[in-house]
Every structure is written in structure tokens, then in C-alpha cells.
Scaffold this motif. Sequence first.
Motif, PDB file in Angstrom:
ATOM      1  N   ARG A 167     -29.052  12.485  20.075  1.00 19.11           N
ATOM      2  CA  ARG A 167     -29.412  11.103  19.905  1.00 19.11           C
ATOM      3  C   ARG A 167     -28.019  10.477  19.093  1.00 19.11           C
ATOM      4  N   TYR A 204     -37.023  19.724  21.769  1.00 17.85           N
ATOM      5  CA  TYR A 204     -35.590  19.870  21.605  1.00 17.85           C
ATOM      6  C   TYR A 204     -35.490  20.495  19.866  1.00 17.85           C
ATOM      7  N   PRO A 260     -38.736  14.181  22.032  1.00 20.84           N
ATOM      8  CA  PRO A 260     -38.092  14.922  20.847  1.00 20.84           C
ATOM      9  C   PRO A 260     -38.831  16.344  20.345  1.00 20.84           C
ATOM     10  N   GLU A 261     -39.913  16.435  20.638  1.00 20.15           N
ATOM     11  CA  GLU A 261     -40.534  17.709  20.089  1.00 20.15           C
ATOM     12  C   GLU A 261     -40.120  18.958  20.986  1.00 20.15           C
ATOM     13  N   ARG A 295     -38.648  21.476  27.423  1.00 25.33           N
ATOM     14  CA  ARG A 295     -38.930  20.396  28.429  1.00 25.33           C
ATOM     15  C   ARG A 295     -39.462  20.681  29.930  1.00 25.33           C
ATOM     16  N   PHE A 336     -34.296  12.930  24.604  1.00 25.05           N
ATOM     17  CA  PHE A 336     -33.790  13.266  23.103  1.00 25.05           C
ATOM     18  C   PHE A 336     -34.823  12.233  22.201  1.00 25.05           C
ATOM     19  N   ARG A 339     -30.030  20.136  17.818  1.00 25.17           N
ATOM     20  CA  ARG A 339     -29.728  19.125  19.416  1.00 25.17           C
ATOM     21  C   ARG A 339     -30.014  18.002  19.378  1.00 25.17           C
ATOM     22  N   ARG A 340     -31.190  17.931  18.948  1.00 23.49           N
ATOM     23  CA  ARG A 340     -31.801  16.611  19.289  1.00 23.49           C
ATOM     24  C   ARG A 340     -30.940  15.565  18.403  1.00 23.49           C
ATOM     25  N   THR A 341     -30.597  15.940  17.248  1.00 20.77           N
ATOM     26  CA  THR A 341     -29.912  15.102  16.264  1.00 20.77           C
ATOM     27  C   THR A 341     -28.590  14.510  16.880  1.00 20.77           C
ATOM     28  N   LYS A 360     -33.909  20.738  16.240  1.00 20.40           N
ATOM     29  CA  LYS A 360     -33.597  19.608  15.487  1.00 20.40           C
ATOM     30  C   LYS A 360     -31.931  19.269  15.477  1.00 20.40           C
TER      31      LYS A 360
END
Length: 380
Positions: free
Chosen positions: A137, A128, A125-126, A216, A121, A132-134, A130
Motif C-alpha cells: 500500500r 494479505y 486487504p483481508e 486471494r 492490496f 505485506r499489505r502495509t 499485515k
Amino acid sequence: MTSGPPRVLVDATSVPADRGGVGRYVDGLLGALGKVIGSEVELAVVGLRTDAERYTRMLPAAEVVAAPAAVAHRPARLAWEQTGLPLLAQQVGADVLHSPFYTCPLRAGCPVTVTVHDATFFTEPEHYDKSRRTFFRSAIKTSLRRAHRVIVPSKATRDELIRLLDADPTRVDVAYHGVDPTAFHPPTADEKARVAARLGLAGTSYVAFLGAKEPRKNVPSLIRGWVKAVHDRPNPPALVIAGGQGHDDDIDRAVAEVPGHLRLLRPGYLRYADLPGFLGGALVAAYPSFGEGFGLPILEAMACAVPVLTTPRLSLPEVGGDAVAYTSEDPAQIAVDLAALLDDEPRRMALAKAGVDRAKEFTWESSAEVHIAAWQRARA
């Protein structure tokens, strides 16, 4: 310091119904822990209502609790994790609470250990969306700050957490995943034939992918690389993309580009009992991921005696070692390396044998030992 085995509550409510990666981890870990309950650990498990009966049969010496029905929905589960789970830990007399999927209660009332499965993550980051990434993280940062110990499945993940998030290396334990040799094994000819018939591939060779369809995993590049590798062959092997549906729209675009004379199958989830026949029946299992926290699919493929083609990203070389073939994430290079494997049967046979031997080094019993040691440290 408290003596005797630690009493641990494992929160299994995050295990999905499809029993994907986190399900394999939790089931494998609990199965190994079940063999040492009483001597090395006292165990309580809370799971979804659909899993409670299963865990009761699997762990007769453990205390198994069914979570409230609403916990099956993620927002409710996350809310219950902060309020109901600490209360349950108190009720079962837990010395330690283990959260196996990134998140944990902020105030648990006892020491907490958390499994952080990967750092992609942050490193990828690219790949995922936004939200899910947020979310993940934030969860990882919170767990690194709040948990007494963090368990990770590879040295690569540990090193990335230290490098990127300044994690305390003295509080991070590496517990490699294992592979269940009864579930993943070199298949018999009958097992291969049954799966091939079910997929409509009787008499047809194929390249296998098994995993989540998320960016990914690099499935579109695999599809395009496979097309280039087999396009001009007289009997081109099919490509079978198995596993759950994901959120990578580029997969559909790549599928639309496949020439009509090539066969690409997307059968969705396969039965657990069919996985050895599916993987072991393939010419090659291809997994050109941009990066993994561990790479359980390549370990399971190795255990099924199929040559594996993967990338040397993050943890994958820790798992594959010299027993797999490596490529890049680029479709053109995937095509070159896949074609080379398809044309070299002796190398495929050598990799298949090496993979089986290497897979035997990864056991859930070893993983359980590391977890128990982490719980003992957390309790202390």
C-alpha cells in the motif's frame, strides 16, 4: 523536446527465480522490446547476476548490467534501489528509468515510470498478511505520487487506483500483458501424455489450477467446490494444484477434508516446457480468484486450448471476455458451475476454441508499444 528513441533503463532485479507473474511480464516485455531496439527505444537492463547472462543472449543490442550479488535479498534490493539504481541510471545515460514492480527510487535523477500490477492490496486487504499489505500500500501510494507515469495491466486496475487513491488519470497508461505463443500453445498429444505420465495421471482426467497459493487465489474454495462437483461420479477427475508454495493455511485444511476416493495432487512448480501439456491436457482450468490486476494464468490457459472457469472480478472479464465460463467465489456455486462444464463437452470445446482465438489478441508487442509511448511522454 528531445528527439530520437528514448534510452530506458529497465530494472529487472525484482524478477524472482521462479519466473512467476512478474517474471513473465518482464521477460515478455523485454523480448518484444528487443525487436525494436534502435528504431523505437534504446535499452539498458539491470538484473540479478543469475539473469544477466540470459538477458545478454536474449538482447544482444541492449546494454546489460549485473546488479551486486547482495541485491538477490529483498531488503538489500530495496536499499540498492534508492541509492545504487539512480547512480546506474546516470552511468548508462538513461532518459527514463522503468521500475516494473510497484517500487521506485525517490530521487532517480531522471524521469521514472512504474508498473503497478493491481490494487487488491486496497480492494481485498483481508487476503494479505499485515506486513505485506502495509508495504505494498505504501509503495503504490509513493509511486503514484513520485513517478512521472504509472503503467497498469488493465482498465480495472486503473479505475481502482483513480477511485481509491485519487490517481491522476492523465498519468496512468494501460498496457495489457501478452502471452508468448511459443511457450503457451495448444499442446500436442505427446505433450499432454508426457505431463500426465510425469504426474502419475496417465489415463486419468483432471481439473487444473496453476498459480501462487495465496488467499486471494481462493484455492480452498476450489478444492471444496471440486469435491462437491465430482464426489458421486463413477470416474471422478482429479484436481491438480500446481505452482509455488504460498501462505494460505486454509489449503491444508481443505485438503484434509477430501474424501479418500478422490485424487488431489500438489506437484509444486512444473517445468516451463510442461505448462502447455499440463494446462491443455486438463478438462477445465479453474481459477476462482477474488480479484486480479490482470489474470495472466487465465490468458495462458486460454492460449493452451483449455476451457477456463473463473470469476467476473476486477480485470478478469477484460481478459476472458466471452471466451471463458464464470462462477462465484463460493464453493457451492463453484461446484454447480464446474459440474455443468464437466457434463457439457460441446461447451468445453467451444470455450477452448474461443479462448485460443481471444488469447491471440494479447501480445507483448502491443504491450511494448504502450510502454514506449509512456516512456516518450515521461521523457518529454
